[in-house]
Scaffold this motif. Structure first.
Motif, mmCIF file in Angstrom:
data_model
loop_
_atom_site.group_PDB
_atom_site.id
_atom_site.type_symbol
_atom_site.label_atom_id
_atom_site.label_comp_id
_atom_site.label_asym_id
_atom_site.label_seq_id
_atom_site.Cartn_x
_atom_site.Cartn_y
_atom_site.Cartn_z
ATOM 1 N N THR A 21 -16.990 -2.873 1.238
ATOM 2 C CA THR A 21 -15.826 -2.144 1.720
ATOM 3 C C THR A 21 -14.579 -2.677 1.030
ATOM 4 O OG1 THR A 21 -15.386 -3.681 3.547
ATOM 5 C CG2 THR A 21 -16.863 -1.823 4.002
ATOM 6 N N LEU A 22 -13.536 -1.880 1.061
ATOM 7 C CA LEU A 22 -12.252 -2.265 0.497
ATOM 8 C C LEU A 22 -11.231 -2.411 1.621
ATOM 9 C CD1 LEU A 22 -12.096 0.309 -2.464
ATOM 10 C CD2 LEU A 22 -13.116 -1.978 -2.454
ATOM 11 N N ARG A 23 -10.339 -3.384 1.468
ATOM 12 C CA ARG A 23 -9.233 -3.545 2.413
ATOM 13 C C ARG A 23 -7.975 -3.839 1.616
ATOM 14 N NH1 ARG A 23 -11.789 -8.391 4.269
ATOM 15 N NH2 ARG A 23 -13.113 -7.094 5.583
ATOM 16 N N SER A 24 -6.966 -3.030 1.803
ATOM 17 C CA SER A 24 -5.726 -3.193 1.037
ATOM 18 C C SER A 24 -4.864 -4.280 1.671
ATOM 19 C CB SER A 24 -4.958 -1.874 0.969
ATOM 20 O OG SER A 24 -4.728 -1.355 2.268
ATOM 21 N N ARG A 25 -4.113 -4.975 0.809
ATOM 22 C CA ARG A 25 -3.160 -6.003 1.275
ATOM 23 C C ARG A 25 -1.789 -5.337 1.346
ATOM 24 N NH1 ARG A 25 -3.511 -9.831 4.647
ATOM 25 N NH2 ARG A 25 -2.285 -11.713 4.283
ATOM 26 N N ASN A 26 -1.400 -4.978 2.567
ATOM 27 C CA ASN A 26 -0.203 -4.172 2.767
ATOM 28 C C ASN A 26 1.013 -5.003 3.128
ATOM 29 O OD1 ASN A 26 -2.739 -2.442 3.793
ATOM 30 N ND2 ASN A 26 -1.220 -1.097 2.876
ATOM 31 N N VAL A 27 2.149 -4.333 3.145
ATOM 32 C CA VAL A 27 3.374 -4.901 3.696
ATOM 33 C C VAL A 27 3.761 -4.040 4.887
ATOM 34 C CG1 VAL A 27 5.830 -5.313 3.330
ATOM 35 C CG2 VAL A 27 4.184 -5.936 1.553
ATOM 36 N N TYR A 28 3.892 -4.673 6.050
ATOM 37 C CA TYR A 28 4.343 -3.986 7.249
ATOM 38 C C TYR A 28 5.849 -4.153 7.393
ATOM 39 C CZ TYR A 28 -0.569 -3.656 8.586
ATOM 40 O OH TYR A 28 -1.910 -3.362 8.613
ATOM 41 N N SER A 29 6.530 -3.095 7.804
ATOM 42 C CA SER A 29 7.987 -3.145 7.954
ATOM 43 C C SER A 29 8.401 -2.642 9.325
ATOM 44 C CB SER A 29 8.668 -2.305 6.869
ATOM 45 O OG SER A 29 8.250 -0.948 6.923
ATOM 46 N N SER A 30 9.447 -3.230 9.873
ATOM 47 C CA SER A 30 9.954 -2.841 11.186
ATOM 48 C C SER A 30 10.475 -1.409 11.153
ATOM 49 C CB SER A 30 11.088 -3.786 11.604
ATOM 50 O OG SER A 30 11.779 -3.279 12.734
ATOM 51 N N ARG A 31 10.032 -0.604 12.096
ATOM 52 C CA ARG A 31 10.513 0.770 12.180
ATOM 53 C C ARG A 31 12.005 0.811 12.494
ATOM 54 N NH1 ARG A 31 6.919 5.186 13.051
ATOM 55 N NH2 ARG A 31 4.735 4.568 12.802
#
Length: 337
Positions: A120-130
């Motif tokens: 499987t693949l899992r992306s390394r994301n950046v989460y940002s405050s809404r």
């Protein structure tokens, strides 16, 4: 090493010696039981082959090496490219040449010698405050995390965690060690707090106003959305896919390999082929919110709602080659201190 948890796909059982039964296969797994049991149950229902699983959060390569030719391990499941490469480097796995597996897994996600394969693949994301940041644009890149505008706004787990080490290794592949070290120094200077916790803890920190952006794997958002306590965390952030106008979003993998002395070789191969086929790949997508490695398998509805993205095309073998250099740079900049 922590005490190992043993279980089977259908009931709890232990195995301490090589199983020579015709209808069994033994799995050593870094992947948590609840993540893989659904696939093993489906495999047993389809083939009649019982799956015995031993779980650990560390040390499986060393364990197999110590057991030598008496090891009961047939298949090894891992959670990161570095652990897949470790298995090959310690010479505790064997080459597998399967037209089925090779046809299901794109070449960039498997070893040239057939010693390991992504599942499987899992992306390394950046989460940002809404509330405080909003959705980041397509031009946002990992390199932006070192910019002064993010001073005191970034949260992350330990830089030495395999997920972050792999990201740093990919940066070395693209930009070289000197530039990556400068980038790491910039990111460290922008941290809102000392690296700590897991990926979900960083999103919680954003909800609590401790930071505005964080690094985290994509599937954790799916886990939070389905946990009543963590839903407010998930609702406080946007998920962003960095690198869409440069190298693409970094992806890591979960993967598998066949143990060097697999006593149930034929059954092990059947399991490995099953895990790359559409049925199991669809289950990975729906149950774990991961991206299927087999082309053409649909993402879950939730994951699809996050949008499409271009993944970094860098072969995972190239990322693995820079693993040691990444750890060294993280130490040199004292990232976790």
């Amino acid at each position: 090493m922590k005490k190992l948890l043993t279980l089977t796909a259908v009931a709890t059982a232990a195995f301490t010696a090589p199983s020579m039964a015709a209808e069994e296969v033994n799995v050593y797994s870094y992947r948590q039981p609840f993540l893989v049991e659904p696939m093993f149950k489906a495999f047993t229902e389809e083939t009649g082959i019982k799956v015995n699983v031993m779980f650990s959060d560390k040390g499986l390569a060393e364990k197999i090496k110590q057991e030598g030719e008496y090891s009961p391990a047939d298949v090894v499941l891992t959670t990161d490219i570095s652990r897949l490469v470790e298995l090959a480097d310690k010479e505790v796995v064997q080459s597998v040449n399967s037209d089925t597996i090779n046809g299901n897994i794109p070449s960039q996600y498997r070893d040239d010698e057939g010693e390991w394969f992504a599942l499987t693949l899992r992306s390394r994301n950046v989460y940002s405050s809404r509330d405080r940041v909003g959705k980041l644009g397509n031009d946002f890149d990992y390199t932006d995390l070192a910019k002064p505008e993010y001073k005191g706004k970034i949260c992350t787990r330990s830089g030495k965690h395999p997920y972050n080490v792999s990201l740093v290794a990919s940066m070395i592949s693209h930009y070289g060690e000197a530039e990556t070290q400068t980038w790491l120094e910039g990111v460290k200077a922008n941290l809102a707090r000392k690296p700590q916790g897991n990926d979900r803890a960083q999103v919680k920190a954003i909800k609590e106003g401790l930071c505005d952006v964080s690094l985290g794997n994509s599937y954790y958002l799916g886990k939070m959305v389905n946990d009543p306590e963590q839903v407010p965390w998930a609702e406080s952030v946007y998920i962003n896919f960095p690198g869409q106008e440069s190298n693409g979003t970094h992806v890591n993998v979960s993967g598998m390999a066949m143990a060097k002395y697999a006593p149930n070789h034929e059954n092990a191969l059947k399991l490995m082929e099953f895990l790359t086929a559409e049925k199991a790949q669809q289950m990975y997508a729906e149950v774990n919110y991961e991206y299927p490695v087999k082309e053409g398998v649909k993402r879950s509805e939730l994951v699809a709602s996050w949008g499409d993205f271009t993944a970094d095309a860098l072969p995972l073998e190239k990322v693995a080659e820079n693993h040691s250099a990444a750890v060294r740079l993280l130490d040199e900049v004292k990232f976790d201190l």
